[in-house]
Design a protein around this motif. Structure first.
Motif, mmCIF file in Angstrom:
data_model
loop_
_atom_site.group_PDB
_atom_site.id
_atom_site.type_symbol
_atom_site.label_atom_id
_atom_site.label_comp_id
_atom_site.label_asym_id
_atom_site.label_seq_id
_atom_site.Cartn_x
_atom_site.Cartn_y
_atom_site.Cartn_z
ATOM 1 N N PRO A 35 -3.507 4.725 8.043
ATOM 2 C CA PRO A 35 -3.096 3.822 6.517
ATOM 3 C C PRO A 35 -2.140 4.685 5.896
ATOM 4 O O PRO A 35 -2.547 5.545 4.680
ATOM 5 C CB PRO A 35 -4.885 4.019 6.145
ATOM 6 C CG PRO A 35 -5.346 4.823 7.254
ATOM 7 C CD PRO A 35 -4.332 5.505 8.285
ATOM 8 N N GLY A 67 0.363 -9.671 9.785
ATOM 9 C CA GLY A 67 -0.727 -8.649 10.293
ATOM 10 C C GLY A 67 -0.885 -7.931 12.096
ATOM 11 O O GLY A 67 -1.942 -7.485 12.017
ATOM 12 N N PRO A 100 -0.555 -4.710 14.185
ATOM 13 C CA PRO A 100 -0.582 -3.442 14.237
ATOM 14 C C PRO A 100 0.964 -2.269 14.480
ATOM 15 O O PRO A 100 1.802 -3.262 16.015
ATOM 16 C CB PRO A 100 -1.271 -2.736 14.652
ATOM 17 C CG PRO A 100 -2.080 -3.755 15.599
ATOM 18 C CD PRO A 100 -1.336 -4.770 15.537
ATOM 19 N N ASN A 115 5.869 -7.765 12.146
ATOM 20 C CA ASN A 115 4.475 -7.030 12.606
ATOM 21 C C ASN A 115 3.434 -7.594 10.816
ATOM 22 O O ASN A 115 2.399 -7.489 11.332
ATOM 23 C CB ASN A 115 4.328 -5.736 13.873
ATOM 24 C CG ASN A 115 4.881 -5.811 15.327
ATOM 25 O OD1 ASN A 115 4.942 -6.622 15.466
ATOM 26 N ND2 ASN A 115 3.820 -5.032 15.703
ATOM 27 N N LEU A 129 -3.964 -2.989 0.772
ATOM 28 C CA LEU A 129 -4.202 -4.449 1.212
ATOM 29 C C LEU A 129 -4.063 -4.567 2.375
ATOM 30 O O LEU A 129 -2.626 -5.192 2.962
ATOM 31 C CB LEU A 129 -4.598 -5.360 0.203
ATOM 32 C CG LEU A 129 -5.442 -4.947 -0.755
ATOM 33 C CD1 LEU A 129 -4.853 -5.788 -2.814
ATOM 34 C CD2 LEU A 129 -6.583 -5.169 -0.855
ATOM 35 N N PRO A 130 -3.910 -6.082 3.420
ATOM 36 C CA PRO A 130 -4.014 -6.715 4.630
ATOM 37 C C PRO A 130 -2.424 -7.465 4.269
ATOM 38 O O PRO A 130 -2.915 -8.358 3.528
ATOM 39 C CB PRO A 130 -4.872 -7.685 4.718
ATOM 40 C CG PRO A 130 -5.831 -7.137 4.630
ATOM 41 C CD PRO A 130 -5.390 -6.510 2.960
ATOM 42 N N ILE A 131 -1.811 -7.094 4.175
ATOM 43 C CA ILE A 131 -0.264 -7.276 4.362
ATOM 44 C C ILE A 131 -0.282 -9.638 4.883
ATOM 45 O O ILE A 131 0.406 -9.798 3.847
ATOM 46 C CB ILE A 131 1.203 -7.179 5.413
ATOM 47 C CG1 ILE A 131 0.692 -5.764 4.569
ATOM 48 C CG2 ILE A 131 1.979 -7.612 4.779
ATOM 49 C CD1 ILE A 131 1.528 -5.626 3.786
ATOM 50 N N GLU A 132 -0.720 -9.656 5.796
ATOM 51 C CA GLU A 132 -1.068 -11.168 6.364
ATOM 52 C C GLU A 132 -1.828 -11.793 5.226
ATOM 53 O O GLU A 132 -1.646 -12.874 5.412
ATOM 54 C CB GLU A 132 -1.207 -11.076 7.484
ATOM 55 C CG GLU A 132 -2.869 -10.703 7.714
ATOM 56 C CD GLU A 132 -3.211 -9.392 8.166
ATOM 57 O OE1 GLU A 132 -2.221 -8.626 7.770
ATOM 58 O OE2 GLU A 132 -4.055 -8.872 8.622
ATOM 59 N N ASN A 133 -2.551 -11.153 4.540
ATOM 60 C CA ASN A 133 -3.174 -11.872 3.172
ATOM 61 C C ASN A 133 -2.364 -12.628 2.385
ATOM 62 O O ASN A 133 -2.213 -13.692 1.764
ATOM 63 C CB ASN A 133 -4.028 -10.567 2.305
ATOM 64 C CG ASN A 133 -5.026 -10.554 3.224
ATOM 65 O OD1 ASN A 133 -5.503 -10.730 3.828
ATOM 66 N ND2 ASN A 133 -6.130 -9.662 1.978
ATOM 67 N N ASN A 184 0.552 -5.037 -1.513
ATOM 68 C CA ASN A 184 -0.361 -4.599 -0.491
ATOM 69 C C ASN A 184 -0.001 -3.900 0.600
ATOM 70 O O ASN A 184 -1.515 -2.824 0.900
ATOM 71 C CB ASN A 184 -0.380 -6.122 0.233
ATOM 72 C CG ASN A 184 -0.344 -7.070 0.020
ATOM 73 O OD1 ASN A 184 -1.071 -6.938 -1.741
ATOM 74 N ND2 ASN A 184 -1.113 -8.106 0.466
#
Lengths: 199, 199, 199
Positions: free
Chosen positions: A54, C52, C54, C48, B53-57, B48
């Motif tokens: 992370p 989103g 991994p 990726n 935070l999740p990038i795909e947001n 992010n």
């Protein structure tokens, strides 16, 4: 334990190398801090990205910020008379960061039982990430692509660890010193890999 | 709520600043859109990444795309006579993006109870991320390293929030305006931080 | 299935395009490998990141490393007499990578039921990521911003897939060929999008 020490060594080495380059580029007071910090934590960021840790862990390692801050401050206040020697010190601290992060990348790849070629790539890219970010932010071509033998020593760390030749903290620390040494004598003797161009 | 508004402000400010710079660099029609979008969402991506935070947001915030698209389109069709003033507007929109994302980074760092130095770093790096991506994609040295006092104001947001001086949406919005103001008068009066070089 | 094949095609195309550019820049032996690998897996990394997945999955796709390694090695040993033609081949392999990753980005955006504008953006940015990393590492301005119609064809993939016109592996492969073809004739006829500047 080994992980933490390698992380501290690599982060601080990159912080200092970033601060040196910022002085070479005549960046301002905060520019020196910012390039120092982005190199240090950019190296960690690339490593975390590539090996799937992370990213936000970077903010949780408290003491390292103070140590990096101290290192950058010392570089900023070095007397001008040292400037002629700056280039050599950049290379030295960059070599330490390269070795520390290359070993981490290789160790991680081994821990997920990756095949040898992946261990080598992980070592090379994890080791080179911080220096790449620094050089791009400073408007330079990343050292890895043209400098005296550079990536080869990171790949060498990958091979040594991937083949199982290095185990435990003492052997790892020994490998770190060997890689820094190999990198420094490559620069000292101006060793270069063959360029296709000259064939 | 505060988060969403800061996010919209920062994203659109960076979209516009990217479009301005693309016109300065004589990029083509799609180049203007692409640099606008990469600056806007690259800023969000860096934020992010850095705060976990999740990038795909990024892809899930629908309306913001249309607004950014509109902003970039307006910049593209600005009459040529405005070109002389472009540089100043880049700096202005960049200042807004810097402030909005710096505040977000600081707020996040406070929310995980990070120590003050980490709050300051998070503010500085989150704020500067979008502008760095834009400048690197445009083949320039990132503004943060050399421009009139830049990172200091992001760090200032980190200090104000880290010390608990700013709470709630009104105070946050006030801080945003103060930072943009401080950045703009730094440029107006051509304030610079000391360069070690000149000592 | 379609995913895997697109991934292999895109990764190898970018590996080869990176190696070609490394030769143009006169990088050394390992520099050619490193730019080849960073372009190939940097493209995958950007993809990726943006959609989103991994990042560490990159290390788990074993065979692709050997194939990329082979492709880069072939480029490195190409006789000098081919050098005059290098530029055209970079463009060709870059077009394949652009198309393959653009389709992946669009497919992913459709799978999360994103609106059309987001599908278009995902296609454009996922397709362009690898080439951007390569060009920045080679010290060049990313092709996407100035080159003959480039991003438009990635956006076109986004439109075709976003409108539901393309379904299943055959149609997808057909779209891939169409995009590569469109990109190549854009270069061949030196098509350019309007620059605001010239109006």
């Amino acid at each position: 334990m080994t992980w933490d020490i390698l992380n501290i060594i690599g982060t601080i080495a990159f912080a200092i190398s970033g601060a040196f380059i910022a002085r070479e580029e005549d960046y301002d007071l905060l520019g020196v801090y910012v390039l120092g910090f982005t190199t240090a934590f950019g190296g960690g960021l690339v490593r975390n990205l590539l090996i799937g840790l992370p990213i936000e862990n970077i903010w949780k390692q408290e003491n390292i910020f103070e140590i990096a801050f101290l290192g950058i401050t010392i570089v900023f206040f070095l007397p001008n008379i040292w400037i002629g020697r700056l280039k050599k010190w950049v290379v030295f601290f960059d070599a330490i960061g390269l070795a520390a992060f290359a070993i981490q990348g290789a160790n991680y790849a081994v821990s997920i039982e990756a095949p040898l070629i992946v261990v080598i790539m992980a070592a090379t890219m994890t080791g080179a990430g911080g220096g790449m970010i620094r050089d791009i932010f400073a408007g330079r071509k990343p050292m890895i692509f043209h400098s005296e033998i550079y990536a080869l020593w990171a790949a060498f760390a990958g091979i040594a660890i991937g083949l199982g030749a290095i185990r435990g903290p003492y052997a790892t620390f020994f490998l770190l010193i060997v890689i820094v040494f190999l990198r420094m004598i490559s620069v000292y003797f101006n060793w270069n890999l063959p360029h296709k161009h000259t064939k």
